[in-house]
Design an enzyme around this catalytic site. Structure first.
Site, PDB file in Angstrom:
ATOM      1  N   LYS A  13       6.388  -1.008  -1.249  1.00 52.24           N
ATOM      2  CA  LYS A  13       5.187  -2.001  -2.676  1.00 52.24           C
ATOM      3  C   LYS A  13       5.312  -1.134  -3.233  1.00 52.24           C
ATOM      4  CE  LYS A  13       3.003  -3.023   1.266  1.00 52.24           C
ATOM      5  NZ  LYS A  13       3.186  -1.554   1.941  1.00 52.24           N
ATOM      6  N   ARG A  88      -3.663  -9.168   4.162  1.00 50.19           N
ATOM      7  CA  ARG A  88      -3.104  -8.370   5.268  1.00 50.19           C
ATOM      8  C   ARG A  88      -3.464  -9.340   6.615  1.00 50.19           C
ATOM      9  NH1 ARG A  88      -2.145  -3.602   2.621  1.00 50.19           N
ATOM     10  NH2 ARG A  88      -1.757  -1.491   3.926  1.00 50.19           N
ATOM     11  N   ARG A 127       5.757  10.882   1.632  1.00 50.40           N
ATOM     12  CA  ARG A 127       4.796  10.933  -0.228  1.00 50.40           C
ATOM     13  C   ARG A 127       4.052  12.016  -0.669  1.00 50.40           C
ATOM     14  NH1 ARG A 127       2.672   5.058   0.422  1.00 50.40           N
ATOM     15  NH2 ARG A 127       1.942   6.077   1.946  1.00 50.40           N
ATOM     16  N   ARG A 160      -1.583  11.879   0.744  1.00 52.36           N
ATOM     17  CA  ARG A 160      -2.558  10.874   0.972  1.00 52.36           C
ATOM     18  C   ARG A 160      -3.393  11.133   2.765  1.00 52.36           C
ATOM     19  NH1 ARG A 160      -0.742   4.813  -0.123  1.00 52.36           N
ATOM     20  NH2 ARG A 160      -1.633   4.311   2.182  1.00 52.36           N
ATOM     21  N   ARG A 171      -1.346   2.562  11.473  1.00 53.92           N
ATOM     22  CA  ARG A 171      -1.038   1.438  10.793  1.00 53.92           C
ATOM     23  C   ARG A 171       0.079   0.504  10.692  1.00 53.92           C
ATOM     24  NH1 ARG A 171      -0.405   5.601   6.033  1.00 53.92           N
ATOM     25  NH2 ARG A 171       0.439   3.954   4.748  1.00 53.92           N
TER      26      ARG A 171
HETATM   27  P1  AP5 Z   1       5.265   3.191  -1.685  1.00 48.84           P
HETATM   28  O1  AP5 Z   1       5.829   2.421  -2.603  1.00 48.84           O
HETATM   29  O2  AP5 Z   1       4.331   4.155  -1.761  1.00 48.84           O
HETATM   30  O3  AP5 Z   1       5.098   2.688  -0.358  1.00 48.84           O
HETATM   31  P2  AP5 Z   1       4.093   1.582  -0.400  1.00 48.84           P
HETATM   32  O4  AP5 Z   1       5.269   0.281   0.565  1.00 48.84           O
HETATM   33  O5  AP5 Z   1       3.192   1.221  -0.619  1.00 48.84           O
HETATM   34  O6  AP5 Z   1       3.023   2.171   1.379  1.00 48.84           O
HETATM   35  P3  AP5 Z   1       1.830   2.060   1.575  1.00 48.84           P
HETATM   36  O7  AP5 Z   1       1.769   3.627   2.118  1.00 48.84           O
HETATM   37  O8  AP5 Z   1       0.882   2.478  -0.270  1.00 48.84           O
HETATM   38  O9  AP5 Z   1       1.592   0.577   2.620  1.00 48.84           O
HETATM   39  P4  AP5 Z   1       0.029   0.565   3.220  1.00 48.84           P
HETATM   40  O10 AP5 Z   1       0.343  -0.574   3.493  1.00 48.84           O
HETATM   41  O11 AP5 Z   1      -0.041   1.131   4.240  1.00 48.84           O
HETATM   42  O12 AP5 Z   1      -0.768   1.158   2.101  1.00 48.84           O
HETATM   43  P5  AP5 Z   1      -1.899   1.289   1.115  1.00 48.84           P
HETATM   44  O13 AP5 Z   1      -2.622   1.641   0.070  1.00 48.84           O
HETATM   45  O14 AP5 Z   1      -1.744  -1.165   1.031  1.00 48.84           O
HETATM   46  O15 AP5 Z   1       6.471   3.993  -0.681  1.00 48.84           O
HETATM   47  C1  AP5 Z   1       6.933   5.000   0.291  1.00 48.84           C
HETATM   48  C2  AP5 Z   1       7.220   6.556  -0.473  1.00 48.84           C
HETATM   49  O16 AP5 Z   1       8.371   6.377  -0.355  1.00 48.84           O
HETATM   50  C3  AP5 Z   1       7.188   7.641  -1.000  1.00 48.84           C
HETATM   51  O17 AP5 Z   1       6.810   8.522  -1.009  1.00 48.84           O
HETATM   52  C4  AP5 Z   1       8.071   6.849  -2.264  1.00 48.84           C
HETATM   53  O18 AP5 Z   1       9.014   8.030  -2.549  1.00 48.84           O
HETATM   54  C5  AP5 Z   1       9.388   6.595  -1.107  1.00 48.84           C
HETATM   55  N1  AP5 Z   1      10.136   5.526  -1.057  1.00 48.84           N
HETATM   56  C6  AP5 Z   1       9.622   4.061  -2.200  1.00 48.84           C
HETATM   57  N2  AP5 Z   1      11.243   3.837  -2.499  1.00 48.84           N
HETATM   58  C7  AP5 Z   1      12.402   4.375  -2.053  1.00 48.84           C
HETATM   59  C8  AP5 Z   1      13.769   4.586  -1.605  1.00 48.84           C
HETATM   60  N3  AP5 Z   1      13.762   2.580  -1.904  1.00 48.84           N
HETATM   61  N4  AP5 Z   1      14.726   5.418  -0.979  1.00 48.84           N
HETATM   62  C9  AP5 Z   1      13.543   6.496  -0.477  1.00 48.84           C
HETATM   63  N5  AP5 Z   1      12.309   6.737  -0.609  1.00 48.84           N
HETATM   64  C10 AP5 Z   1      11.466   5.741  -1.026  1.00 48.84           C
HETATM   65  O19 AP5 Z   1      -3.364   0.088   2.550  1.00 48.84           O
HETATM   66  C11 AP5 Z   1      -3.992   1.926   2.853  1.00 48.84           C
HETATM   67  C12 AP5 Z   1      -5.077   1.337   2.991  1.00 48.84           C
HETATM   68  O20 AP5 Z   1      -6.137   0.384   2.918  1.00 48.84           O
HETATM   69  C13 AP5 Z   1      -4.570   0.681   4.771  1.00 48.84           C
HETATM   70  O21 AP5 Z   1      -4.389   1.371   6.354  1.00 48.84           O
HETATM   71  C14 AP5 Z   1      -6.561   0.033   4.806  1.00 48.84           C
HETATM   72  O22 AP5 Z   1      -7.093   0.900   5.370  1.00 48.84           O
HETATM   73  C15 AP5 Z   1      -6.905   0.060   3.489  1.00 48.84           C
HETATM   74  N6  AP5 Z   1      -6.831  -1.659   3.405  1.00 48.84           N
HETATM   75  C16 AP5 Z   1      -5.421  -2.377   2.140  1.00 48.84           C
HETATM   76  N7  AP5 Z   1      -5.346  -3.150   1.383  1.00 48.84           N
HETATM   77  C17 AP5 Z   1      -6.384  -3.890   2.316  1.00 48.84           C
HETATM   78  C18 AP5 Z   1      -6.357  -5.883   3.282  1.00 48.84           C
HETATM   79  N8  AP5 Z   1      -5.922  -5.941   2.024  1.00 48.84           N
HETATM   80  N9  AP5 Z   1      -7.073  -5.549   3.862  1.00 48.84           N
HETATM   81  C19 AP5 Z   1      -8.004  -4.018   4.481  1.00 48.84           C
HETATM   82  N10 AP5 Z   1      -7.421  -2.950   4.065  1.00 48.84           N
HETATM   83  C20 AP5 Z   1      -6.469  -2.459   2.963  1.00 48.84           C
HETATM   84 MG    MG Z   2       1.228   1.670  -1.718  1.00 44.61          MG
END
Ligand code: AP5
Ligand code: MG
Length: 215
Positions: A13, A88, A127, A160, A171
């Protein structure tokens, strides 16, 4: 253009959001990035959020919804936005409907990136994230030009705190239990555009542009 980007943890994402925001000149709003910034600055929101993020659980809705409500009212969002990581759960989706109605605006599309669990775990454990701008890299698939340094802003790259095997498991459980059902909410509104996520970053981006082409 007003968009959501959805998908499991590690689906890509944030990686695609960085490309979409530049291509369409819209603001990227990642609740995860906002929480990580608040944790770094040790604000009240950051201290509260950390308790949940470290365990791979969702931060309580009242904290998250207020953050998004305030952010969407900021001036830059008038040109369009891409919400990443919100909503979410179904309660947040219902709240977002209310926030958008208050602002008298509607979503154009919900991009859903689909990736198998085995690949998600590899992407998350490999990552590396920029401490300053939040840009994502991967030790094999998406290396920075200089090891350990962000291409975008030159800051240090780290792993991270919630990218541990143990936290990833919870997660993913939270994703399948609470976040995936949000897709039905948007399917009913005819907004969901599924994009196959097990391809290269460029191929996925090309497909996103294709599905958004009609706007
Ligand atoms: P990346 O693009 O970083 O993936 P992502 O989908 O953004 O993954 P996240 O881990 O950020 O998602 P998440 O939903 O767990 O975390 P968030 O920060 O939202 O890519 C991942 C890796 O793959 C990278 O190394 C990249 O280089 C690689 N990659 C990408 N595309 C690729 C491809 N095509 N081929 C190969 N490699 C590739 O949330 C974190 C925490 O915050 C949650 O657990 C929760 O506790 C809290 N939180 C956030 N939002 C909320 C909410 N709305 N409500 C409640 N809690 C929340
Ligand atoms: Mg992300």
């Amino acid at each position: 253009m007003r968009l959501l980007i959805m998908g499991a943890p590690g689906a890509g994402k944030g990686t695609q959001a960085a490309l979409i925001k530049d291509a369409y000149n819209i603001s990227h709003i990642s609740t995860g990035d906002m929480f990580r910034k608040a944790i770094k600055e040790q604000t009240a929101t950051g201290i509260e959020a950390k308790k949940f993020i470290d365990k791979g659980q969702l931060v309580p809705d009242y904290v998250t919804n207020n953050l998004v409500r305030e952010r969407l009212a900021e001036a830059d969002c008038a040109k369009g936005f891409l919400l990443d990581g919100y909503p979410r759960n179904v309660e947040q989706a219902v709240e977002l409907d209310k926030i958008l109605a208050e602002l008298n605006i509607k979503l154009d599309a919900v991009i859903n990136i689909t990736v198998d669990d085995k690949i998600l775990i590899d992407r998350i454990t490999g990552r590396r994230t920029c401490t300053k701008c939040g840009a994502s890299y991967h030790v094999v698939a998406n290396k920075p030009k200089q090891e350990g340094i962000c291409d975008v802003c030159g800051s240090e790259l780290i792993q991270r705190a919630d990218d541990t095997e143990e936290t990833i498991k919870s997660r993913l459980e939270v994703y399948y239990g609470k976040t995936e059902p949000v897709l039905s909410h948007y399917e009913k509104q005819g907004l969901v555009k599924n994009v196959y996520g097990m391809a290269s970053i460029d191929e996925i981006f090309a497909n996103i542009k294709k599905v958004l082409g009609e706007f």
